[in-house]
Write a protein that holds these residues in place. Structure first.
Motif, PDB file in Angstrom:
ATOM      1  N   LYS A 374      43.747  77.268  35.229  1.00 38.54           N
ATOM      2  CA  LYS A 374      42.351  77.675  35.381  1.00 38.54           C
ATOM      3  C   LYS A 374      42.093  78.136  36.810  1.00 38.54           C
ATOM      4  O   LYS A 374      41.413  79.151  37.049  1.00 38.54           O
ATOM      5  CB  LYS A 374      41.417  76.504  35.062  1.00 38.54           C
ATOM      6  CG  LYS A 374      41.290  76.175  33.583  1.00 38.54           C
ATOM      7  CD  LYS A 374      40.345  74.983  33.421  1.00 38.54           C
ATOM      8  CE  LYS A 374      40.427  74.398  32.029  1.00 38.54           C
ATOM      9  NZ  LYS A 374      39.598  73.176  31.915  1.00 38.54           N
ATOM     10  N   GLN A 375      42.639  77.398  37.752  1.00 40.64           N
ATOM     11  CA  GLN A 375      42.438  77.762  39.158  1.00 40.64           C
ATOM     12  C   GLN A 375      43.160  79.064  39.495  1.00 40.64           C
ATOM     13  O   GLN A 375      42.613  79.927  40.177  1.00 40.64           O
ATOM     14  CB  GLN A 375      42.948  76.633  40.056  1.00 40.64           C
ATOM     15  CG  GLN A 375      42.172  75.327  39.899  1.00 40.64           C
ATOM     16  CD  GLN A 375      42.740  74.209  40.749  1.00 40.64           C
ATOM     17  OE1 GLN A 375      43.422  74.453  41.741  1.00 40.64           O
ATOM     18  NE2 GLN A 375      42.457  72.976  40.356  1.00 40.64           N
ATOM     19  N   ASP A 378      41.354  82.101  37.783  1.00 42.19           N
ATOM     20  CA  ASP A 378      39.912  82.207  38.005  1.00 42.19           C
ATOM     21  C   ASP A 378      39.574  83.588  38.583  1.00 42.19           C
ATOM     22  O   ASP A 378      40.122  84.001  39.601  1.00 42.19           O
ATOM     23  CB  ASP A 378      39.452  81.109  38.968  1.00 42.19           C
ATOM     24  CG  ASP A 378      37.942  81.121  39.152  1.00 42.19           C
ATOM     25  OD1 ASP A 378      37.235  81.451  38.185  1.00 42.19           O
ATOM     26  OD2 ASP A 378      37.485  80.816  40.274  1.00 42.19           O
ATOM     27  N   TRP A 383      40.706  83.661  30.236  1.00 41.53           N
ATOM     28  CA  TRP A 383      40.054  82.370  30.054  1.00 41.53           C
ATOM     29  C   TRP A 383      41.079  81.385  29.523  1.00 41.53           C
ATOM     30  O   TRP A 383      41.689  81.610  28.470  1.00 41.53           O
ATOM     31  CB  TRP A 383      38.892  82.509  29.080  1.00 41.53           C
ATOM     32  CG  TRP A 383      38.048  81.280  28.934  1.00 41.53           C
ATOM     33  CD1 TRP A 383      37.099  80.827  29.800  1.00 41.53           C
ATOM     34  CD2 TRP A 383      38.061  80.361  27.838  1.00 41.53           C
ATOM     35  NE1 TRP A 383      36.521  79.680  29.321  1.00 41.53           N
ATOM     36  CE2 TRP A 383      37.094  79.370  28.111  1.00 41.53           C
ATOM     37  CE3 TRP A 383      38.790  80.284  26.653  1.00 41.53           C
ATOM     38  CZ2 TRP A 383      36.843  78.320  27.257  1.00 41.53           C
ATOM     39  CZ3 TRP A 383      38.553  79.234  25.790  1.00 41.53           C
ATOM     40  CH2 TRP A 383      37.579  78.262  26.095  1.00 41.53           C
TER      41      TRP A 383
END
Length: 718
Positions: A374-375, A378, A383
């Motif tokens: 996710k990081q 980003d 997603w």
């Protein structure tokens, strides 16, 4: 054998009880030496050694009986705690151990004492297992009537042998139901007689012949009369005849014996998912068509339930699990199961469960990987599907994910190929490559970022599986190259796509194929724990898969190697039904000789000398008359044809201008044929009423290059 009570005919093997009250004193069926081999293995080795032994033995029988993957067919089932189970037809215990883990009390029934002993030895640690040996029909009246679960795994098709009578399957099911507790369930695993694998060239599982089930089984005979599998409608009909209204179908894939995935009517397979089709570990098979492509079309036509290779019929209230995929063909630390669950709210949820204690750490790593990815991504437009780490009622770890909608990138790419829209195809690949290269300097990489793991919903790209994520920098172009390779290997339809060609067009850099293969091999070995996967076991056992084209070529070559085909025309033209194969006699100088008796009423004959492009040079075609053509024919074939006494025969040379053929006459009595069906036709009106015909000729096989040199020089006759 640890103990025997002769009065009650009770034996103990470890903690397992063998009840011999109804044992007839001998086993009426036996697989022979393999059962002795299995007995030796289970008596002297623990289950943790089975994987090594299966590889060393390298036989279908040992794999089939001892592989822990056999239990997948029932391992997904959420058996309620404290359940009482009955397993009918337990055999050598392929699923008994898994059932004993799920049930508080388990009763097994099997006709064979030797198989029951194998079962008992392999499960001797289980304190809750009783095996009753004997015919089900004899044992049944003494069974309890409060079983929560009754299991028939590969058994229902033998109901006629258990029960007999005119309606054995309906009667069998009605008898079983009498022993079911209120709200109990019956679980039946059985092959589908109309499974796609049978149409594609697999032999029927029980009789070992092609198309036996599709042809509705032979009438009579011990095997043909004692086994029946059914299509879905056939099973539903039996349920309805028994007054059963609450039942549900599940679809084990590739089949129930070594199931990796199970589908339901609430979650059927999607195009591109069914890629594991070559599982013919028990015997050789034909390959008449690409099963993956056929399945894709069947799925789009919404006909998958009819063609599923196997069924799991659950009688009773349907389960909340609508889909399961096993990933236990791996090292223990990576053995997990993925479920799709219907929640009480009606929404769907994805769960990943650890199947071993060692795999719980793997789930923790997946959870951590999700946070790190996710990081990294980003702001990229990718997603990453979130997950939660929890524990079930047994304290075993599992992950839960939201159930997402959309279409996989793999499916989108296939659609572009179908439409031949290569601009859109490469547009998708460039978007993918941008995502893979996004913040590539971050020390976290999803090595398995392949196209089926990306779900596209509108404009949003979603990463739904990131199991193989590492805290290290792997060149993004290597990850992309691997994804291209997996894509091209997934379907014959994609073989037109060149991996290296796509890589060059996308500008992938630093790809060293040899180094890539070595890294991929190391990855696969880590996943499997250096054990052979089931697909590798199939290759190792090596029962042949023979494509249709190869089978036809082999057949033709065998025929062409020494036989000629003769067609007879009695006024209705030539046909395969009125033809025969003959082996020519060989004379000196490799000359071939065929003698043909001409029966009354024959108008013409066709002589097919080979099944390949060739040159045919005739030395002579002689037509003979006489009162006893049969005797002459026998004499001609019993001695050297050149030495046969023909003094009583009248010879008429066949007029060469009347010889019809489908080749080119390049010289007197020399004929060139460019295709695989050279033939000559002799009109019997011009044989002078001959009783038989002698043909002497030489044949020379030609390759395509040689044939092509002739094609421009002579005009082919029609």
């Amino acid at each position: 054998m640890d103990g025997v009570n002769q009065e009650n005919r009770i034996e103990k093997i470890g903690n397992v009880t063998l009840d011999l009250e109804f044992y007839p004193g001998e086993d009426y069926y036996c697989d022979g030496a393999v059962e002795d081999e299995l007995m030796d293995i289970v008596m002297h080795h623990g289950q943790e050694e089975y994987g090594r032994i299966i590889e060393e033995k390298n036989t279908w029988e040992v794999l089939y009986h001892l592989s822990p993957l056999r239990a997948n067919i029932i391992d997904w089932l959420p058996v309620r705690p404290g359940a009482k189970g009955l397993e009918i037809g337990s055999g050598c215990g392929a699923v008994t151990g898994a059932l004993a883990e799920k049930c508080k009390e388990l009763t097994c029934i099997d006709l064979s004492k030797k198989r029951s002993m194998i079962n008992a030895y392999r499960n001797r640690e289980k304190k809750n297992v009783t095996i009753r040996v004997g015919n089900f029909k004899d044992i049944e009246p003494s069974l309890d009537q409060d079983y929560d679960y009754i299991f028939l795994i590969g058994v229902f098709e033998y109901a006629k042998g258990y029960i007999g009578g005119d309606a054995p399957y309906t009667e069998f099911l009605n008898i079983i139901r009498k022993h079911l507790a209120p709200d109990g369930k019956i679980i039946i695993a059985i092959e589908n007689k109309y499974g796609l694998k049978y149409f594609a060239g697999c032999r029927e599982d029980h009789l070992g012949e092609y198309f036996t089930g599709i042809e509705d089984y032979p009438i009579g005979g011990d095997d043909g009369g004692m086994v029946r599998t059914f299509g879905r409608n056939g099973l539903e009909k039996i349920c309805k005849e028994c007054g059963i209204r609450e039942y549900s179908f599940y679809y084990p894939y590739p089949d129930y014996k070594f199931m990796t995935t199970i589908y339901s009517d609430r979650r059927l397979p999607k195009p591109g998912e069914l890629t594991t089709n070559l599982r013919n570990m028990d015997r050789s098979r034909l390959l008449l068509f690409d099963e993956k492509n056929a399945f894709d079309g069947i799925i789009r036509e919404e006909e998958f339930p009819f063609f599923s290779n196997s069924y799991l019929l659950l009688i009773g209230k349907e389960e909340d699990i609508v889909y399961t995929k096993f990933s236990n063909d791996r090292a223990k630390e990576y053995a997990i199961r993925t479920d799709i669950i219907r929640l009480p709210s009606g929404q769907m949820q994805v769960e990943k469960h650890a199947l071993t204690k060692e795999a719980e750490e793997h789930l923790q790593k997946i959870f951590d990987a999700g946070e790190k990815l996710k990081q990294r991504f980003d702001g990229s437009g990718l997603w990453v599907c979130p997950c939660e780490l929890s524990a079930d009622h047994r304290g075993t770890s599992y992950l839960s994910f939201p159930y997402l909608s959309g279409e996989t990138l793999e499916s989108r790419l296939d659609d572009c190929l179908e439409r031949q829209d290569m601009e859109a195809f490469y547009g998708l690949l460039k978007n993918y490559l941008e995502l893979v290269r996004y913040r590539a300097e971050v020390q976290v990489t999803d090595y398995d970022l392949i196209f089926p793991n990306l779900l596209i919903d509108g404009e949003r790209w979603q990463l739904i599986d990131y199991e193989w994520t590492y805290d290290q920098l792997i060149p993004p172009d290597q990850v992309a190259y691997r994804a291209l390779l997996c894509y091209c290997m997934g379907s014959e339809k994609r073989r037109a796509c060149s991996v290296d060609g796509m890589a060059a067009r996308l500008g992938l850099e630093g790809i060293l194929p040899e180094a890539f293969r070595e890294e991929e091999l190391r990855f696969q070995m880590r996943v499997t724990g250096e054990r052979l996967s089931l697909s590798q076991m199939r290759d190792s056992i090596h029962h042949e898969v023979l494509p249709l084209r190869d089978a036809v070529e082999i057949y033709q070559n065998q025929k062409a190697a020494g036989l000629v085909q003769i067609y007879w025309d009695r006024g209705e033209g030539f046909s395969e039904d009125v033809s025969e194969w003959m082996e020519p006699l060989q004379e000196e100088g490799e000359m071939l000789h065929v003698s043909l008796a001409i029966a009354e009423g024959i108008r013409s004959l066709r002589f097919d000398p080979s099944r390949y492009a060739c040159l045919i040079t005739f030395e002579e075609i002689n037509c003979y008359q006489g009162s006893d053509p049969k005797a002459f024919l026998e004499e001609a074939r019993s001695v050297s044809p050149g030495m046969t006494d023909r003094k009583e025969q009248q010879s008429v040379c066949y007029p060469w201008k009347r010889l019809m053929h489908n080749g080119i006459e390049i010289a007197p009595q020399v004929y060139l044929f460019q295709d695989e069906d050279p033939n000559f036709t002799i009109d019997c009106r011009y044989t002078g009423g001959a009783s038989w015909i002698d043909l002497r000729y030489h044949i020379t096989k030609l390759d395509s290059d040689t044939v092509s040199r002739f094609t421009g020089k002579w005009k082919w006759k029609n």
